[in-house]
Write an enzyme that holds these catalytic residues in place. Structure first.
Site, PDB file in Angstrom:
ATOM      1  N   GLY A  86       0.843  -1.316   0.117  1.00 23.96           N
ATOM      2  CA  GLY A  86       0.013  -0.090  -0.027  1.00 23.96           C
ATOM      3  C   GLY A  86       0.709   1.124  -0.158  1.00 23.96           C
ATOM      4  O   GLY A  86       2.099   1.065   0.029  1.00 23.96           O
ATOM      5  N   GLY A  88       2.762   3.789   1.413  1.00 26.52           N
ATOM      6  CA  GLY A  88       3.161   4.179   2.835  1.00 26.52           C
ATOM      7  C   GLY A  88       3.737   5.478   2.757  1.00 26.52           C
ATOM      8  O   GLY A  88       4.161   5.826   3.987  1.00 26.52           O
ATOM      9  N   ARG A  89       4.122   5.980   1.868  1.00 29.98           N
ATOM     10  CA  ARG A  89       4.570   7.487   1.751  1.00 29.98           C
ATOM     11  C   ARG A  89       4.287   8.330   0.797  1.00 29.98           C
ATOM     12  O   ARG A  89       4.699   8.888   0.000  1.00 29.98           O
ATOM     13  CB  ARG A  89       6.147   7.303   1.600  1.00 29.98           C
ATOM     14  CG  ARG A  89       6.522   6.377   0.425  1.00 29.98           C
ATOM     15  CD  ARG A  89       7.818   6.411  -0.148  1.00 29.98           C
ATOM     16  NE  ARG A  89       7.860   5.142  -0.808  1.00 29.98           N
ATOM     17  CZ  ARG A  89       8.960   4.611  -1.432  1.00 29.98           C
ATOM     18  NH1 ARG A  89      10.070   5.777  -1.408  1.00 29.98           N
ATOM     19  NH2 ARG A  89       9.016   3.718  -2.113  1.00 29.98           N
ATOM     20  N   ASP A 121       8.819   5.831   7.425  1.00 31.16           N
ATOM     21  CA  ASP A 121       8.670   7.211   7.805  1.00 31.16           C
ATOM     22  C   ASP A 121       7.666   7.869   6.933  1.00 31.16           C
ATOM     23  O   ASP A 121       7.472   9.241   7.550  1.00 31.16           O
ATOM     24  CB  ASP A 121       9.994   7.958   8.076  1.00 31.16           C
ATOM     25  CG  ASP A 121      10.705   8.261   7.051  1.00 31.16           C
ATOM     26  OD1 ASP A 121      10.284   7.792   5.901  1.00 31.16           O
ATOM     27  OD2 ASP A 121      12.067   8.783   7.101  1.00 31.16           O
ATOM     28  N   GLY A 122       7.290   7.325   6.106  1.00 31.63           N
ATOM     29  CA  GLY A 122       6.454   8.026   5.186  1.00 31.63           C
ATOM     30  C   GLY A 122       7.081   9.297   4.231  1.00 31.63           C
ATOM     31  O   GLY A 122       6.541   9.874   3.487  1.00 31.63           O
ATOM     32  N   ARG A 172       3.735  12.997  -8.438  1.00 32.33           N
ATOM     33  CA  ARG A 172       3.631  12.191  -9.806  1.00 32.33           C
ATOM     34  C   ARG A 172       2.584  11.858 -10.290  1.00 32.33           C
ATOM     35  O   ARG A 172       1.512  11.935  -9.639  1.00 32.33           O
ATOM     36  CB  ARG A 172       4.319  10.710  -9.162  1.00 32.33           C
ATOM     37  CG  ARG A 172       4.187   9.546 -10.230  1.00 32.33           C
ATOM     38  CD  ARG A 172       4.970   8.266  -9.491  1.00 32.33           C
ATOM     39  NE  ARG A 172       4.260   7.717  -8.702  1.00 32.33           N
ATOM     40  CZ  ARG A 172       4.767   6.680  -8.070  1.00 32.33           C
ATOM     41  NH1 ARG A 172       5.912   6.038  -8.352  1.00 32.33           N
ATOM     42  NH2 ARG A 172       4.220   5.840  -7.042  1.00 32.33           N
ATOM     43  N   ASP A 244       4.202  -5.173  -7.260  1.00 32.32           N
ATOM     44  CA  ASP A 244       3.599  -3.842  -6.955  1.00 32.32           C
ATOM     45  C   ASP A 244       4.326  -2.662  -7.640  1.00 32.32           C
ATOM     46  O   ASP A 244       3.688  -1.611  -7.525  1.00 32.32           O
ATOM     47  CB  ASP A 244       3.863  -3.567  -5.247  1.00 32.32           C
ATOM     48  CG  ASP A 244       5.346  -3.625  -4.945  1.00 32.32           C
ATOM     49  OD1 ASP A 244       5.990  -4.461  -5.323  1.00 32.32           O
ATOM     50  OD2 ASP A 244       5.723  -2.452  -4.227  1.00 32.32           O
ATOM     51  N   ASN A 245       5.039  -2.895  -8.557  1.00 35.88           N
ATOM     52  CA  ASN A 245       5.869  -2.022  -9.225  1.00 35.88           C
ATOM     53  C   ASN A 245       5.466  -2.136 -10.625  1.00 35.88           C
ATOM     54  O   ASN A 245       6.140  -1.724 -11.691  1.00 35.88           O
ATOM     55  CB  ASN A 245       7.292  -1.760  -9.124  1.00 35.88           C
ATOM     56  CG  ASN A 245       7.584  -1.484  -7.593  1.00 35.88           C
ATOM     57  OD1 ASN A 245       6.858  -0.714  -6.964  1.00 35.88           O
ATOM     58  ND2 ASN A 245       8.902  -1.810  -7.213  1.00 35.88           N
ATOM     59  N   ASP A 254       7.815   3.531 -10.770  1.00 40.12           N
ATOM     60  CA  ASP A 254       8.669   3.460  -9.624  1.00 40.12           C
ATOM     61  C   ASP A 254      10.203   3.390  -9.852  1.00 40.12           C
ATOM     62  O   ASP A 254      10.750   2.275 -10.167  1.00 40.12           O
ATOM     63  CB  ASP A 254       8.312   2.010  -8.644  1.00 40.12           C
ATOM     64  CG  ASP A 254       7.770   2.495  -7.555  1.00 40.12           C
ATOM     65  OD1 ASP A 254       8.536   3.242  -6.681  1.00 40.12           O
ATOM     66  OD2 ASP A 254       6.881   2.293  -7.104  1.00 40.12           O
TER      67      ASP A 254
HETATM   68  P1  AMP Z   1       8.805   0.346  -3.282  1.00 42.08           P
HETATM   69  O1  AMP Z   1      10.000  -0.649  -3.407  1.00 42.08           O
HETATM   70  O2  AMP Z   1       9.500   1.761  -3.444  1.00 42.08           O
HETATM   71  O3  AMP Z   1       7.883   0.022  -4.518  1.00 42.08           O
HETATM   72  O4  AMP Z   1       7.998   0.396  -1.860  1.00 42.08           O
HETATM   73  C1  AMP Z   1       7.606  -0.632  -1.295  1.00 42.08           C
HETATM   74  C2  AMP Z   1       6.730  -0.659  -0.298  1.00 42.08           C
HETATM   75  O5  AMP Z   1       7.264   0.263   0.907  1.00 42.08           O
HETATM   76  C3  AMP Z   1       5.536   0.351  -0.546  1.00 42.08           C
HETATM   77  O6  AMP Z   1       4.343  -0.047   0.119  1.00 42.08           O
HETATM   78  C4  AMP Z   1       6.031   1.748  -0.120  1.00 42.08           C
HETATM   79  O7  AMP Z   1       4.831   2.566   0.079  1.00 42.08           O
HETATM   80  C5  AMP Z   1       6.526   1.113   1.119  1.00 42.08           C
HETATM   81  N1  AMP Z   1       7.568   2.226   1.454  1.00 42.08           N
HETATM   82  C6  AMP Z   1       8.878   2.663   0.951  1.00 42.08           C
HETATM   83  N2  AMP Z   1       9.695   3.672   1.539  1.00 42.08           N
HETATM   84  C7  AMP Z   1       8.735   3.863   2.607  1.00 42.08           C
HETATM   85  C8  AMP Z   1       8.894   5.037   3.828  1.00 42.08           C
HETATM   86  N3  AMP Z   1      10.155   5.662   3.550  1.00 42.08           N
HETATM   87  N4  AMP Z   1       7.863   5.082   4.447  1.00 42.08           N
HETATM   88  C9  AMP Z   1       6.785   4.194   4.562  1.00 42.08           C
HETATM   89  N5  AMP Z   1       6.869   3.216   3.430  1.00 42.08           N
HETATM   90  C10 AMP Z   1       7.537   3.179   2.532  1.00 42.08           C
HETATM   91 MG    MG Z   2       6.397   0.759  -5.559  1.00 41.00          MG
END
Ligand code: AMP
Ligand code: MG
Length: 472
Positions: A86, A88-89, A121-122, A172, A244-245, A254
């Site tokens: 989901g 997360g940030r 940390d979002g 984005r 998810d990407n 991504d």
């Molecule tokens: P990504 O690998 O960038 O596609 O991220 C995978 C998952 O990790 C997704 O659910 C993102 O929202 C979460 N995520 C990545 N970085 C952060 C962050 N700094 N804070 C919260 N969630 C994160």
């Molecule tokens: Mg992603």
């Protein structure tokens, strides 16, 4: 003097289970560092006050008509299913229908914690934000489907990564943020009504001619089967092709540890977290098929007649490698100046690539130099090129207009890793000149730009970037 975004939100109309309503978390001292005016025009966003822009694109002011939310999804990360990911940030502010009639999401990334943040940390730091800004816009200029970058702001706050880093938020823009993982989460939870709703939503939004879940699967396959060969034709390595990407729209999404190759080798990996080389350059087609199989598995769950659906899905997925191979060959034919098809073409292209790999030839520059026959200079043993060139010249005799074909298929400019890193280092130190210079040059990748010739050069030994980091 306000910014107007003509929101027309559809995702926010779906039932609650699809997302969590979530406002962006305000930041201390937002400062606008990039704003993409041509894209703003397409979106119908009108702006005349930079102060305003910084507040909105930092998430401090929620613009009229926005209905901010964090989307739910899950996904396979490096082959392992993670039941809940989901946003997360990130938060989706809403959608606009652009002057071109296309509906697009406007999302803030790095906008604070959400119910899906887990341990994170979002937030995002400036490096990945500028990397995504530059590389996604370069991808667009190369003519390859991609999410885009509308704005970047510095937050005036520090985020902790390897050390204290300046925080930033990226805005984005995407045809949607629906991913394979968006379908997986409802399938895995047995929420088949939601899965059906999502399927209908995705069809209506992206593939109105598609019929039912298998029609959607076929349409996504076709879009992905075009996308991956397009990446490969410019030496792009995505780096984290987790489900998810993988966007349903067929856009590149991504830009984490992605990279454009300098010297060509099929096994090239940049991502520091990809230790097994799962997402290596030449593995990308196989992974795209694997990801499509995950989408098929999810979509099938909603179908009554499972046996027939499994049969159809199998046929759809199994046809993907050939389809990709056709698109790949079409792309690479064009790169060596061929607009007609002959039986030996695959062999001819493969032969060139093999020789390039053996001779550390720079991917971008070798193809770009083909018309003038300067490509031999890219090879440690130039004769390896010469002996290929004899065969190639013989084949070119049966072509007209091969130079134009090559120029249109072989960019001079790609966002080289060392240039992206240098740009980030400068921006962290407060100097945005390299950011602007790189972004501007990459707007016209197929044109010779003598004033920017240094940006076409591969890295000197001291400039080589060994690994790219997800550290967003
Ligand atoms: P990504 O690998 O960038 O596609 O991220 C995978 C998952 O990790 C997704 O659910 C993102 O929202 C979460 N995520 C990545 N970085 C952060 C962050 N700094 N804070 C919260 N969630 C994160
Ligand atoms: Mg992603």
């Amino acid at each position: 003097m306000t910014l107007t975004i003509p929101f027309d939100n559809s995702y926010a109309r779906l039932p609650d289970g699809f997302f969590a309503r979530q406002k962006p978390e305000p930041v201390r001292a937002p400062r606008l560092v990039a704003f993409n005016e041509p894209l703003a025009k397409i979106l119908g966003v009108s702006a005349d006050d930079v102060q305003d822009l910084a507040q909105i694109f930092a998430g401090n002011t929620v613009p009229d008509g926005a209905e901010p939310l964090a989307q739910l999804y899950s996904g396979h990360q490096f082959g392992h299913y993670n039941p809940q990911l989901g946003d997360g940030r990130a938060v989706l502010l809403g959608e606009t229908v652009g002057t071109d009639g296309v509906r697009r999401d406007i999302q803030l990334k790095g906008s604070g914690r959400t119910p899906f943040s887990r341990q994170g940390d979002g937030r995002a730091w400036l490096g990945p934000v500028l990397r995504e800004y530059v590389v996604s816009e370069a991808m667009h200029a190369l003519g390859i489907p991609t999410t885009r970058a509308l704005a970047a702001v510095e937050t005036g706050e520090i985020v902790l990564r390897e050390g204290p880093m300046p925080g930033a938020v990226l805005t984005r823009v995407a045809r949607s943020h629906l991913r394979v993982g968006t379908f997986q989460v409802f399938a895995a939870r047995g929420q088949f009504d939601r899965l059906r709703q999502l399927t209908d939503y995705a069809i209506a939004r992206h593939y109105p001619d598609a019929e039912g879940p298998m029609g959607l699967l076929r349409a996504v396959r076709d879009a992905q089967a075009r996308l991956i060969p397009a990446w490969m034709s410019v030496g792009f390595i995505h780096g984290v092709m987790n489900t998810d990407n993988c966007a349903i729209s067929g856009e590149t999404i991504d830009y984490g540890p992605c990279a454009f190759m300098d010297s060509y080798h099929p096994n090239t990996v940049y991502s520091s977290i990809d230790r097994m080389g799962r997402y290596a350059y030449s593995n990308q087609p196989d992974i795209a098929v694997w990801n499509l199989a995950q989408l098929a598995t999810a979509l099938i769950q909603q179908v009554e007649d499972k046996e027939a659906a499994v049969e159809e899905a199998t046929e759809i997925v199994h046809a993907m490698p050939d389809l990709m191979q056709q698109h790949w060959l079409e792309r690479f034919r064009a790169k060596i100046g061929l607009s007609t098809a002959e039986d030996g073409d695959l062999q001819l292209v493969s032969d060139l690539l093999t020789r390039m790999a053996q001779n550390q030839a720079d991917f971008t520059n070798t193809f770009r130099a083909l018309p003038g026959d300067k490509a031999r200079d890219q090879f440690t043993d130039p004769e390896a090129f010469d002996s290929w060139s004899v065969l190639w010249r013989a084949r070119l005799q049966r072509e007209s207009a091969s130079e134009q074909t090559m120029t249109a298929a072989n960019p001079a400019f790609t966002p080289r890793n060392h240039r992206v890193e240098q740009m980030i280092q400068a921006a962290v130190g407060g100097d945005y000149d390299p950011f602007h210079r790189l972004s501007t040059a990459l707007l016209r990748p197929y044109e010779d730009q003598p004033e920017n010739v240094d940006l076409t050069r591969p890295p000197a030994e001291s400039e080589v970037v060994q690994a790219t980091f997800c550290g967003t």
